[in-house]
Design a protein around this motif. Structure first.
Motif, PDB file in Angstrom:
ATOM      1  N   ASP A 592       0.833  -1.198   0.000  1.00 13.85           N
ATOM      2  CA  ASP A 592       0.000   0.000   0.000  1.00 13.85           C
ATOM      3  C   ASP A 592       0.869   1.251   0.000  1.00 13.85           C
ATOM      4  O   ASP A 592       1.870   1.330   0.725  1.00 13.85           O
ATOM      5  N   GLY A 593       0.481   2.228  -0.801  1.00 12.89           N
ATOM      6  CA  GLY A 593       1.204   3.490  -0.850  1.00 12.89           C
ATOM      7  C   GLY A 593       2.340   3.508  -1.836  1.00 12.89           C
ATOM      8  O   GLY A 593       3.008   4.535  -1.995  1.00 12.89           O
ATOM      9  N   GLU A 594       2.612   2.390  -2.496  1.00  9.38           N
ATOM     10  CA  GLU A 594       3.687   2.349  -3.484  1.00  9.38           C
ATOM     11  C   GLU A 594       3.088   2.209  -4.881  1.00  9.38           C
ATOM     12  O   GLU A 594       2.135   1.435  -5.087  1.00  9.38           O
ATOM     13  N   PRO A 595       3.641   2.893  -5.870  1.00  5.27           N
ATOM     14  CA  PRO A 595       3.025   2.910  -7.210  1.00  5.27           C
ATOM     15  C   PRO A 595       3.186   1.607  -7.971  1.00  5.27           C
ATOM     16  O   PRO A 595       2.363   1.280  -8.824  1.00  5.27           O
ATOM     17  N   GLU A 596       4.254   0.873  -7.732  1.00  5.03           N
ATOM     18  CA  GLU A 596       4.474  -0.349  -8.509  1.00  5.03           C
ATOM     19  C   GLU A 596       4.785  -1.521  -7.588  1.00  5.03           C
ATOM     20  O   GLU A 596       5.190  -1.348  -6.427  1.00  5.03           O
ATOM     21  N   ALA A 597       4.581  -2.714  -8.120  1.00  2.36           N
ATOM     22  CA  ALA A 597       4.790  -3.938  -7.340  1.00  2.36           C
ATOM     23  C   ALA A 597       6.280  -4.208  -7.163  1.00  2.36           C
ATOM     24  O   ALA A 597       7.123  -3.761  -7.946  1.00  2.36           O
ATOM     25  N   ARG A 598       6.605  -4.967  -6.145  1.00  2.00           N
ATOM     26  CA  ARG A 598       7.987  -5.348  -5.854  1.00  2.00           C
ATOM     27  C   ARG A 598       8.225  -6.794  -6.298  1.00  2.00           C
ATOM     28  O   ARG A 598       7.389  -7.675  -6.064  1.00  2.00           O
ATOM     29  N   GLU A 599       9.366  -7.004  -6.914  1.00  2.87           N
ATOM     30  CA  GLU A 599       9.739  -8.359  -7.297  1.00  2.87           C
ATOM     31  C   GLU A 599      10.416  -9.054  -6.113  1.00  2.87           C
ATOM     32  O   GLU A 599      11.279  -8.473  -5.437  1.00  2.87           O
ATOM     33  N   ILE A 600      10.039 -10.290  -5.868  1.00  2.00           N
ATOM     34  CA  ILE A 600      10.655 -11.075  -4.801  1.00  2.00           C
ATOM     35  C   ILE A 600      11.944 -11.672  -5.348  1.00  2.00           C
ATOM     36  O   ILE A 600      11.924 -12.488  -6.293  1.00  2.00           O
ATOM     37  N   VAL A 601      13.078 -11.269  -4.762  1.00  3.34           N
ATOM     38  CA  VAL A 601      14.382 -11.695  -5.270  1.00  3.34           C
ATOM     39  C   VAL A 601      15.039 -12.738  -4.381  1.00  3.34           C
ATOM     40  O   VAL A 601      16.129 -13.219  -4.701  1.00  3.34           O
ATOM     41  N   GLY A 602      14.415 -13.093  -3.274  1.00  2.00           N
ATOM     42  CA  GLY A 602      15.003 -14.083  -2.383  1.00  2.00           C
ATOM     43  C   GLY A 602      14.006 -14.640  -1.400  1.00  2.00           C
ATOM     44  O   GLY A 602      12.997 -14.001  -1.085  1.00  2.00           O
ATOM     45  N   VAL A 603      14.304 -15.846  -0.919  1.00  2.00           N
ATOM     46  CA  VAL A 603      13.506 -16.501   0.128  1.00  2.00           C
ATOM     47  C   VAL A 603      14.464 -16.900   1.235  1.00  2.00           C
ATOM     48  O   VAL A 603      15.484 -17.567   0.983  1.00  2.00           O
ATOM     49  N   VAL A 604      14.169 -16.492   2.487  1.00  2.00           N
ATOM     50  CA  VAL A 604      15.056 -16.733   3.609  1.00  2.00           C
ATOM     51  C   VAL A 604      14.388 -17.684   4.599  1.00  2.00           C
ATOM     52  O   VAL A 604      13.167 -17.838   4.618  1.00  2.00           O
ATOM     53  N   THR A 605      15.201 -18.343   5.393  1.00  2.00           N
ATOM     54  CA  THR A 605      14.669 -19.269   6.386  1.00  2.00           C
ATOM     55  C   THR A 605      13.783 -18.542   7.392  1.00  2.00           C
ATOM     56  O   THR A 605      13.931 -17.338   7.621  1.00  2.00           O
TER      57      THR A 605
END
Length: 808
Positions: A592-605
């Motif tokens: 919310d409040g951001e104009p564009e979506a974020r790409e998920i670049v990593g998955v952490v434990t």
């Protein structure tokens, strides 16, 4: 009455073997209960401010008619102040930490930013100097002013009365001291040791003081005019809200105001504290029940010994009512003596608690509740004294006055059976309640020991943290980024430092924050899922500093700046829950409040976030360099001593900016203890009450054995004369008491099995029905009561049959 009092004093002074144990038991119980009520009084009941015409109330902003008491903005404060006719005055206040530039260098202190009518609305007059006035509500004041607390005045200025008019530096701005608050006044946030009060328009939002006072978020307090009720004021606020909406159509239509009592902590905190304090109050009240049972048992024994006296008084014409009154007067004197001693012990305990600050409060400073014995505490003690008099005195008095005169004059044992059963019942209750308290205390103790072995998903050892808030210092975005980059790079080159990183929040050390996240490709009720998820804004090397592992993808890098494409990292639980087929890598989420979506670049434990007993929830990590916050915490993993690194951090900050100072600086393991405070408090309360209960139960058993011995002296003498062994005598004297103890233990285990579910949220890696704890406490009670029974039976074991028969 005077005659009965004199007689009661003579009786009690001639029987110190009963008086002192009874007074001691009551003193301990009343001290524990009074101390607990002193905490409840400070957190929930003590009114804010001083006396004044009309009732003092809190005013909170509501959303959709809830009772959340949210903060208002400065415009809303001014609107209510100028138009709400139900109030004699309305004031605003907010708490935060500021940097005080004293002779010892910059140090964080707690400050309350308040509006001009704050002190007058509260009815608080300054000790020296003047209060704030309407002039302090105007932004852009040329001569900023401050009022300091009595404790700060004594600590920093040696109680110098000439301090008024001097200047002190707050957030590298000079403020003139215009007043000193009265002693004992700590502001409107119980639990925070407020040092300084500053005008709300000086709070600023990253600019110079007073530049944007109209944007300040503040909490409200008001004083109703005499005769105006809360219902009337609430109705007027509803009218004003509708008028504000007409004047400003852009205002949220479901935004209103609620009114509540101005007592104790703010309603946002009080609702959470009330349930916890209610639990602890119920626990310590058990000690009073145990003490009453113990003293009642002593009084029953004494009534049996006074059977000839009671028979004589009845024979001379005393009615049963007169006997009961006389015995209750004696019980009342015991209760008064116990209450007086308990008050003294409680005063000492409250003084110790005032000087003990187990953790940092909301502003990073020590918690200070200003615990004291006031009128409410004295009234509570008086009520306990009256309740104790009836609790332990009424049953023995009625039992002693219900006698067969002929049997008593013949020295018969007509009342022995009933009194013995009553004392036996009291012993069962004592053992059962003691068992309950000790099991709860043991569970909490073992649980806290388990904390160091709980796998939280990261390694907190050898990590130190320091939190900085640059907003009060007037830093703009460029200076903020430069400051934190400088701190981070310098910290990485300290001797012994392995890695360092920045983050918004400390894991397990603060509640953090959440953000609304829309997940594309995951449908919820026919559309994209929109969830409220916790998040943390971090720099590169954060995961390596906490020794967490990236399962797939990459860590944040120096290139993830504000001009780069927005990215995010999620935890394993989030990836598995929302993208079970092919994982989260490469997927997108929109905040919310951001104009564009974020790409998920990593998955952490996965890692625990808010509690050692908490369930792992989906979590989002954002790169700090894409939007630096004004408050960040540096995490430093070091092979050197943590104290050395903390000293290096303080020295480094002074070199970068002499007006800045860390709000907190400590080892991460210590900061994580913040979430354990309720469990530690509960452990202390259960432990103290459990030990007291065990002592009272052991004393009760000892008294019961001694009582049984005196009642069966002739029988024991005959048994000894006929050749009974020590084992036989022990079985006769102690056997019945041990059976009662076993009944109490079984009952206590049952009560604990039903009651420990109330502390289940404080248990880490331990079941509320842990068999080892239950079995160990049951065995402990049996062993302790066996020793008490043996001590009471020693007289019977060494008995000379000739002496026993001659005595009879």
């Amino acid at each position: 009455m005077t005659s009965d009092l004199r007689y009661a004093v003579r009786v009690l002074t001639r029987t110190p073997s009963l008086t002192w144990p009874a007074v001691g038991s009551l003193a301990l119980a009343i001290a524990v209960n009074t101390t607990m009520f002193g905490v409840v009084n400070a957190v929930l009941l003590r009114p804010l401010g001083g006396p004044g015409d009309g009732e003092l109330v809190r005013i909170g902003r509501s959303q959709r008619g809830d009772q959340s008491f949210r903060s208002a903005n400065f415009d809303e404060y001014q609107y209510l102040r100028d138009r709400a006719s139900s109030f004699a005055g309305v004031a605003g206040h907010q708490i935060r930490s500021v940097v005080f530039g004293g002779s010892e260098g910059p140090q964080p202190v707690s400050a309350e930013f308040v509006t001009g009518g704050y002190f007058s609305v509260l009815g608080v007059a300054p000790r020296i100097g003047r209060n704030f006035g309407p002039a302090e509500d105007r932004p852009g004041v040329d001569a900023p002013v401050a009022i300091i607390s009595d404790r700060f005045w004594r600590r920093r200025f040696g109680a110098d009365p000439a301090v008024v008019g001097r200047s002190l530096t707050i957030n590298h701005h000079d403020f003139a001291i215009v007043g000193i608050a009265p002693g004992g006044f700590v502001g409107t946030f119980p639990g925070v040791d407020t040092d300084i009060w500053l005008p709300a328009v000086m709070a600023g939002t990253g600019e110079a003081p007073g530049a944007r006072g109209d944007a300040t978020s503040i909490m409200l307090v008001g004083r109703l005019k005499p005769g105006v009720t809360q219902q009337t004021a609430s109705a007027e606020l509803g009218v004003l809200v509708r008028r504000m909406l007409d004047e400003n159509p852009a205002r949220e239509p479901d935004r209103g105001f609620v009114i509540g009592s101005a007592r104790g902590a703010h309603p946002l905190l009080a609702r959470f504290a009330a349930a916890f304090l209610l639990l602890l109050t119920a626990v310590v009240s058990v000690v009073l029940l145990l003490a009453c049972a113990n003293v009642a048992s002593l009084l029953l024994a004494r009534a049996s010994a006074r059977r000839s006296e009671l028979a004589t008084r009845l024979a001379l014409g005393a009615g049963r009512r007169r006997i009961v009154v006389q015995l209750l007067i004696e019980s009342g004197l015991l209760a008064i003596a116990g209450a007086a001693a308990g008050l003294g012990l409680s005063a000492a305990a409250l003084g110790l608690l005032n000087g003990f600050s187990p953790t940092a409060g909301p502003t990073g400073g020590p918690i200070f509740l200003n615990l004291q014995i006031d009128g409410r505490v004295l009234l509570f003690t008086a009520l306990m004294c009256a309740a104790a008099t009836l609790g332990f005195g009424l049953a023995p008095a009625l039992q002693a006055s219900r006698v067969d005169l002929v049997s008593l004059m013949r020295d018969a044992r007509g009342t022995f059976g009933r009194r013995s059963r009553l004392r036996g019942g009291l012993l069962v209750v004592q053992v059962a309640l003691s068992c309950l308290l000790l099991i709860a205390a043991a569970l909490l103790f073992r649980s806290l020991r388990n904390v160091s072995r709980v796998d939280v998903g990261f390694d907190p050892d050898q990590v130190v943290i320091a939190t900085f808030d640059l907003q009060p210092l007037g830093y703009d975005r460029t200076r903020t980024e430069t400051f934190f980059e400088d701190v981070l790079q310098r910290a990485r080159h300290f001797p012994g430092v392995e890695s360092a990183a920045l983050a918004d929040f400390v894991p397990m050390g603060s509640r953090g924050s959440s953000v609304a996240v829309t997940i594309r490709g995951f449908d919820q009720r026919g559309g994209p899922a929109r969830l409220q998820l916790p998040y943390n804004r971090i720099s590169d090397d954060y995961f390596s500093t906490l020794r967490r592992t990236l399962i797939t993808g990459r860590d944040f890098a120096l290139r993830d700046t504000a001009s780069a494409p927005p990215v995010a990292i999620v935890n394993e639980t989030m990836s598995r829950r929302y993208w079970p087929a092919d994982g989260a890598l490469g997927k997108h989420v929109k905040l919310d409040g951001e104009p564009e979506a974020r790409e998920i670049v990593g998955v952490v434990t996965d890692a625990m976030y808010a509690s050692f007993a908490g369930q792992i929830e989906p979590f989002v990590y954002l790169p700090a360099r894409q939007r630096f916050g004004s408050q960040l915490t540096i995490h430093v993993r070091t092979a050197a001593a943590p104290s050395m690194v903390l000293a290096d951090i303080r020295r480094m900050v002074r070199e970068i900016d002499g007006t800045a100072a860390p709000l907190t600086a400590e080892a991460l393991r210590e900061a994580m203890g913040f979430t354990l405070i309720p469990a530690r408090i509960a452990q202390g309360v259960f432990g103290v009450t459990g030990v007291i209960g065990l002592l009272l139960a052991a004393g009760g058993l000892y008294g019961l054995v001694c009582y049984t011995l005196t009642r069966r002296l002739k029988e024991i003498g005959i048994r000894v004369a006929l050749g009974a062994s020590r084992r036989n005598i022990f079985r006769v004297v102690v056997g019945g008491a041990i059976r009662l103890t076993l009944i109490g233990v079984v009952l206590g285990v049952g009560l604990a099995a039903a009651g420990t579910r109330f502390i289940a949220s404080f248990l880490y890696g331990l079941s509320p029905l842990d068999p080892v704890t239950f079995g160990g406490i049951a065995l402990l009670l049996i062993v302790v009561t066996l020793f008490a029974g043996y001590a009471g039976a020693r007289r019977g074991l060494r008995l000379d049959p000739v002496v026993a028969l001659r005595h009879e």
